[in-house]
Motif scaffolding. Structure first.
Motif, PDB file in Angstrom:
ATOM      1  N   MET A   1       0.833  -0.736  -0.086  1.00  0.00           N
ATOM      2  CA  MET A   1      -0.006   0.343   0.408  1.00  0.00           C
ATOM      3  C   MET A   1       1.093   0.848  -0.232  1.00  0.00           C
ATOM      4  O   MET A   1       1.916   1.271   0.551  1.00  0.00           O
ATOM      5  N   LYS A   2       0.756   2.312  -1.094  1.00  0.00           N
ATOM      6  CA  LYS A   2       1.517   3.262  -0.886  1.00  0.00           C
ATOM      7  C   LYS A   2       0.637   4.507  -1.296  1.00  0.00           C
ATOM      8  O   LYS A   2      -0.801   4.172  -1.911  1.00  0.00           O
ATOM      9  N   ASN A  12      -5.728   1.254  -4.030  1.00  0.00           N
ATOM     10  CA  ASN A  12      -4.654   0.514  -3.112  1.00  0.00           C
ATOM     11  C   ASN A  12      -4.432   1.389  -1.609  1.00  0.00           C
ATOM     12  O   ASN A  12      -4.394   0.076  -1.185  1.00  0.00           O
ATOM     13  N   ALA A  13      -4.288   2.659  -2.061  1.00  0.00           N
ATOM     14  CA  ALA A  13      -4.292   3.061  -0.964  1.00  0.00           C
ATOM     15  C   ALA A  13      -5.564   3.332   0.070  1.00  0.00           C
ATOM     16  O   ALA A  13      -5.430   2.803   1.174  1.00  0.00           O
ATOM     17  N   PRO A  18      -6.233  -4.426   7.704  1.00  0.00           N
ATOM     18  CA  PRO A  18      -6.122  -3.543   8.141  1.00  0.00           C
ATOM     19  C   PRO A  18      -4.509  -3.187   8.585  1.00  0.00           C
ATOM     20  O   PRO A  18      -3.646  -3.704   7.507  1.00  0.00           O
ATOM     21  N   LEU A  19      -3.920  -2.364   9.012  1.00  0.00           N
ATOM     22  CA  LEU A  19      -3.192  -2.061   8.692  1.00  0.00           C
ATOM     23  C   LEU A  19      -2.268  -2.920   9.050  1.00  0.00           C
ATOM     24  O   LEU A  19      -1.905  -3.318  10.701  1.00  0.00           O
ATOM     25  N   LYS A  20      -1.032  -3.197   8.453  1.00  0.00           N
ATOM     26  CA  LYS A  20       0.597  -4.095   9.375  1.00  0.00           C
ATOM     27  C   LYS A  20       0.983  -2.986  10.068  1.00  0.00           C
ATOM     28  O   LYS A  20       1.373  -1.775   9.682  1.00  0.00           O
ATOM     29  N   MET A  24       2.239   1.574   9.511  1.00  0.00           N
ATOM     30  CA  MET A  24       1.592   2.331  10.796  1.00  0.00           C
ATOM     31  C   MET A  24       2.172   3.831  11.270  1.00  0.00           C
ATOM     32  O   MET A  24       1.633   4.801  11.041  1.00  0.00           O
ATOM     33  N   GLU A  25       3.240   4.030  10.905  1.00  0.00           N
ATOM     34  CA  GLU A  25       4.070   5.315  10.876  1.00  0.00           C
ATOM     35  C   GLU A  25       3.555   6.441   9.303  1.00  0.00           C
ATOM     36  O   GLU A  25       2.752   7.392   9.741  1.00  0.00           O
ATOM     37  N   ASP A  26       3.638   5.659   8.770  1.00  0.00           N
ATOM     38  CA  ASP A  26       2.740   6.334   7.049  1.00  0.00           C
ATOM     39  C   ASP A  26       1.009   6.870   7.464  1.00  0.00           C
ATOM     40  O   ASP A  26       0.454   7.305   7.286  1.00  0.00           O
TER      41      ASP A  26
END
Length: 431
Positions: A1-2, A12-13, A18-20, A24-26
């Motif tokens: 994901m970007k 894609n975004a 769920p976030l891996k 998380m930071e982004d």
């Protein structure tokens, strides 16, 4: 994901996954809990985080929340924080490892055993060989066990002493086969389940011993198991797994967190569950007050979540606000609508998502939601919309509407409301 700079990159975004940890930071928004709970000092995830670290606490937690509200992302984040403090944590994704339409409580014990042994392996814990042989014998009792010979062979090949690594690898391989059988082999699945049901206390005692060895290796820090996707069970299957076996599932000597369907908290049987489990709810992000006024802080937080994933210039004026307001704080519904709107905009060769794209996407979502209700439900929904949103008129009906995501629940002061798209539908029907 970007991060999405163009309409074609939005799908894609805005993946519903769920976030891996590495994302998380982004993409993680830290400010949601205050607007979920209506209190900056309250957090169900912080509560569970503390419980996992306190050996005096009851070990078993039920985490409730609407599907798509962010439970998995929050659990992933909590898991990483626990690992930073030296804890061993394993998340079991039940939808991958089990058939959710054919699941019983004993299946969870089998996955629990594999998870603990994997944590022992990952932490470099020196396991008691006798215990490993007992675990192996428990599952293949009656078959010839050639552990000693195989350990010796492994020692000659790898140079390790004839202790636990060889047999641990063998037992983990056995569990990998058992997990496949649990999902696909009906006959073998019955044998495993029967063994657990007859000898559950023996198996639980073995799990406790594995847990104690891991804790001893980690200076007293107990391993932690998280069961994901159990909130996707239909109501009767969830009761089949939890209700009659609450004492067993909550009786582990190490922390276990189970996701659980939020609608079932309105079932009369749930009060009995609360005597066994610590129950916590991750609420929706509130975008409206109980009085029916827009809740600007909640709307701003959801806007921030979107902005972390894409350039807001890709939405025409007021389009994102429309999508937020009509998805009621459900991130799953919002992401679905954004993706559908982006697909339409891309097909038009447009560089931005227009209001018509958004409204078509919302119409598609509305159709999906309203398929779940029928005429006899209309009065119940209308009474929620126009009446006391804290009042529970009919628990059984409310349970069904929550399960269908037609009614959404909000916390802080616990109340519920009809999904905004269902409200739109009822208004269109002149109701």
């Amino acid at each position: 994901m970007k991060y999405a700079d163009r309409v074609s990159e939005i799908i894609n975004a805005f993946s519903p996954e769920p976030l891996k940890i590495e994302q998380m930071e982004d993409f993680y928004c830290k400010n949601t809990m205050e607007y979920r709970m209506s209190d900056k000092y309250s957090s169900p995830m912080e509560d569970i985080f503390d419980i996992c670290q306190d050996p005096r606490e009851q070990n078993a937690c039920l985490l409730l929340g609407h599907r798509g509200c962010g439970k998995s992302t929050e659990l992933n984040r909590m898991s990483e924080e626990l690992k930073k403090k030296g804890y061993q944590v394993k998340t079991i994704t039940c939808s991958m490892d089990l058939d959710l339409f054919n699941i019983v409580y004993s299946d969870l014990f089998i996955l629990m055993g594999e998870a603990l042994l994997e944590l022992a392996d990952e932490s470099g814990c020196r396991m008691d060989r006798v215990l490993l042989e007992e675990i192996e014998h428990f599952w293949i009792e009656g078959e010839e066990i050639t552990t000693s010979q195989e350990i010796t062979a492994a020692s000659l090949e790898t140079g390790i002493t004839a202790e636990t690594p060889g047999i641990l690898a063998k037992v983990l391989k056995l569990f990998a086969k058992m997990k496949t059988d649990l999902k696909f082999n009906e006959e073998t699945r019955k044998e495993y389940r029967n063994k657990i049901s007859i000898r559950s206390s023996e198996w639980i005692e073995m799990l406790s011993r594995v847990s104690e060895m891991i804790a001893a290796k980690l200076g007293g820090k107990r391993p932690i198991i998280i069961f994901e996707d159990l909130d996707k069970l239909n109501p009767e299957d969830a009761w089949k797994v939890f209700y009659h076996y609450a004492a067993v599932l909550s009786g582990m000597s190490f922390p276990v967190i189970y996701t659980f369907p939020i609608g079932l908290s309105y079932d009369a049987r749930f009060s009995a569950m609360e005597s066994y489990f610590i129950t916590k709810t991750l609420p929706m992000i509130k975008i409206e007050t109980i009085e029916g006024q827009p809740f600007e802080d909640g709307i701003a937080v959801i806007r921030e979540i979107v902005e972390k994933r894409t350039d807001l210039k890709l939405f025409e004026d007021k389009v994102l606000e429309e999508l937020i307001l009509y998805t009621g704080g459900s991130l799953r519904d919002l992401f679905h609508a954004i993706n559908a709107a982006a697909k339409r905009a891309e097909r038009r060769s447009s560089e931005v998502i227009a209001m018509e794209d958004a409204r078509r996407a919302l119409e598609e979502l509305k159709t999906s939601l309203t398929r779940r209700i029928e005429k006899k439900d209309y009065d119940f929904l209308r009474n929620i919309y126009s009446g006391n949103k804290e009042l529970i008129e009919d628990k059984e009906m409310l349970l069904r509407m929550l399960q269908a995501s037609v009614v959404l629940e909000y916390n802080g002061k616990r109340w519920h409301n009809v999904h905004p798209l269902v409200i739109r539908f009822l208004k269109e029907q002149g109701l």
